[in-house]
Design a protein around this motif. Structure first.
Motif, short mmCIF file in Angstrom:
data_model
loop_
_atom_site.label_atom_id
_atom_site.label_comp_id
_atom_site.label_asym_id
_atom_site.label_seq_id
_atom_site.Cartn_x
_atom_site.Cartn_y
_atom_site.Cartn_z
N PRO A 191 0.80 -1.23 0.00
CA PRO A 191 0.00 0.00 0.00
C PRO A 191 0.83 1.28 0.00
CG PRO A 191 -0.93 -1.60 1.52
CD PRO A 191 0.39 -2.16 1.05
N SER A 192 1.99 1.24 0.63
CA SER A 192 2.80 2.45 0.69
C SER A 192 3.27 2.91 -0.68
CB SER A 192 4.02 2.22 1.60
OG SER A 192 4.87 1.22 1.05
N ALA A 193 3.31 1.99 -1.66
CA ALA A 193 3.75 2.37 -3.01
C ALA A 193 2.79 3.35 -3.66
CB ALA A 193 3.90 1.12 -3.87
N ILE A 194 1.53 3.34 -3.23
CA ILE A 194 0.53 4.22 -3.82
C ILE A 194 0.88 5.68 -3.54
CG2 ILE A 194 -1.92 4.88 -3.69
CD1 ILE A 194 -2.33 1.80 -3.00
N TYR A 195 1.53 5.94 -2.41
CA TYR A 195 1.85 7.31 -2.04
C TYR A 195 2.97 7.90 -2.90
CZ TYR A 195 -1.07 6.37 2.00
OH TYR A 195 -2.12 6.04 2.82
N ARG A 196 3.62 7.10 -3.70
CA ARG A 196 4.58 7.66 -4.66
C ARG A 196 3.87 8.36 -5.80
NH1 ARG A 196 7.19 2.90 -6.85
NH2 ARG A 196 8.19 4.41 -8.24
N TYR A 197 2.58 8.06 -6.00
CA TYR A 197 1.81 8.61 -7.11
C TYR A 197 0.73 9.60 -6.65
CZ TYR A 197 4.03 4.78 -9.58
OH TYR A 197 4.97 3.91 -10.11
N PHE A 198 0.19 9.36 -5.45
CA PHE A 198 -0.84 10.23 -4.89
C PHE A 198 -0.50 10.48 -3.43
CE2 PHE A 198 -2.74 7.71 -8.27
CZ PHE A 198 -3.31 8.70 -9.07
N ARG A 199 -0.47 11.75 -3.05
CA ARG A 199 0.04 12.07 -1.72
C ARG A 199 -0.86 11.56 -0.60
NH1 ARG A 199 -1.78 17.03 -3.70
NH2 ARG A 199 -3.45 18.00 -2.47
N ASN A 200 -2.16 11.37 -0.89
CA ASN A 200 -3.07 10.80 0.10
C ASN A 200 -4.31 10.28 -0.62
OD1 ASN A 200 -4.64 13.13 -0.42
ND2 ASN A 200 -3.65 14.23 1.27
N LEU A 201 -5.23 9.71 0.13
CA LEU A 201 -6.42 9.13 -0.47
C LEU A 201 -7.30 10.20 -1.10
CD1 LEU A 201 -7.79 6.39 -0.88
CD2 LEU A 201 -9.02 6.77 1.28
N ASP A 202 -7.34 11.37 -0.50
CA ASP A 202 -8.14 12.46 -1.06
C ASP A 202 -7.64 12.85 -2.44
OD1 ASP A 202 -10.27 14.53 -0.60
OD2 ASP A 202 -8.56 15.86 -0.90
N ALA A 203 -6.33 12.94 -2.60
CA ALA A 203 -5.77 13.29 -3.91
C ALA A 203 -6.12 12.23 -4.95
CB ALA A 203 -4.25 13.45 -3.80
N LEU A 204 -6.14 10.97 -4.53
CA LEU A 204 -6.53 9.90 -5.44
C LEU A 204 -7.99 10.05 -5.86
CD1 LEU A 204 -6.23 7.23 -6.93
CD2 LEU A 204 -6.52 6.04 -4.73
N LEU A 205 -8.86 10.35 -4.91
CA LEU A 205 -10.28 10.53 -5.23
C LEU A 205 -10.49 11.69 -6.19
CD1 LEU A 205 -11.82 9.96 -1.69
CD2 LEU A 205 -12.15 8.51 -3.70
N ILE A 206 -9.75 12.76 -6.00
CA ILE A 206 -9.86 13.91 -6.91
C ILE A 206 -9.40 13.51 -8.31
CG2 ILE A 206 -8.98 16.22 -7.40
CD1 ILE A 206 -11.04 16.08 -5.15
N ALA A 207 -8.34 12.73 -8.40
CA ALA A 207 -7.87 12.27 -9.71
C ALA A 207 -8.91 11.38 -10.38
CB ALA A 207 -6.55 11.52 -9.55
#
Length: 233
Positions: free
Chosen positions: A56-72
């Motif tokens: 799961p930590s690898a996801i933070y290399r692309y999105f700084r947090n879950l909120d940023a992922l949801l916005i994307a």
């Protein structure tokens, strides 16, 4: 609406410890799958890691947090509208098509409807939609400030009404609401509610989606507000 960057800057793609090579699109697709999974939104960073076969930590290399992922994700969903958008010959028809496309896309992804209505992604698809909408209004003859304001009013109404209509209810809740409304309309005392009683037969229309009528009124208002054409001297 708050501005939130959709994702982190460009990162070097490299395999995770399990050998999976992640990229933003892969993460967005997996997250959307979890959000729309039967039984309710199942998105967490831990579950996303399992879905991707990655730490799961690898996801933070692309999105700084879950909120940023949801916005994307919400920005990427606008591609559904824009990829199928073909401008009409008349500017008002083009605006109608754009608003209808956003409305239909929102209904297809109800669990993200509220987020899409209240957040500005600052992403490429939302900026492209705004560029198209403001451009149509400017080409019609509105000045820059009016074009921006009118586009905002139109698109905010489309998002808001879509979020309302996308609200998820269980079949039991829907049946209960229909029965309650039918009972209320049928038993309205004319002494207490004279105007509603006079249109009793029309009241079931109150539960129909407001979007088509509101959109028609907004487009009509824009056409009436259009400055008179002044031929170049």
């Amino acid at each position: 609406m708050a501005t939130t960057r959709a994702a982190a800057g460009r990162v070097r793609r490299r395999p995770t410890r399990s050998g999976v090579v992640l990229d933003p699109d892969m993460i967005i697709n997996a997250a959307l799958h979890l959000i729309e999974a039967p039984g309710g939104n199942a998105l967490t960073v831990r579950r996303l890691g399992v879905e991707l076969g990655a730490d799961p930590s690898a996801i933070y290399r692309y999105f700084r947090n879950l909120d940023a992922l949801l916005i994307a994700i919400t920005d990427r969903l606008l591609a559904e509208t824009l990829d199928g958008f073909t401008p009409a010959a008349y500017w008002a028809d083009s605006l109608r098509l754009l608003a209808e496309g956003i409305y239909r896309s929102t209904l297809r992804h109800p669990r993200l409807a509220l987020l899409r209505a209240v957040r500005f992604t600052a992403g490429p698809y939302e900026l492209r939609a705004a560029d198209i909408g403001v451009g149509l209004l400017m080409e019609a003859g509105f000045g820059g400030p009016d074009a921006v304001r009118h586009y905002r009013d139109l698109i905010e109404a489309a998002w808001a009404l879509a979020a309302i209509d996308a609200s998820e209810m269980t079949p039991e809740q829907e049946r209960d609401e229909e029965r309650a409304l039918a009972r209320a309309y049928a038993t309205l005392p004319a002494d207490d509610y004279p105007h509603l009683a006079a249109v009793r037969a029309e009241l079931p229309a109150m539960s129909e989606p407001a979007f088509p009528g509101v959109l028609a009124k907004l487009i009509d208002a824009l056409e009436r507000l259009l400055p008179p054409y002044s031929p170049p001297s």
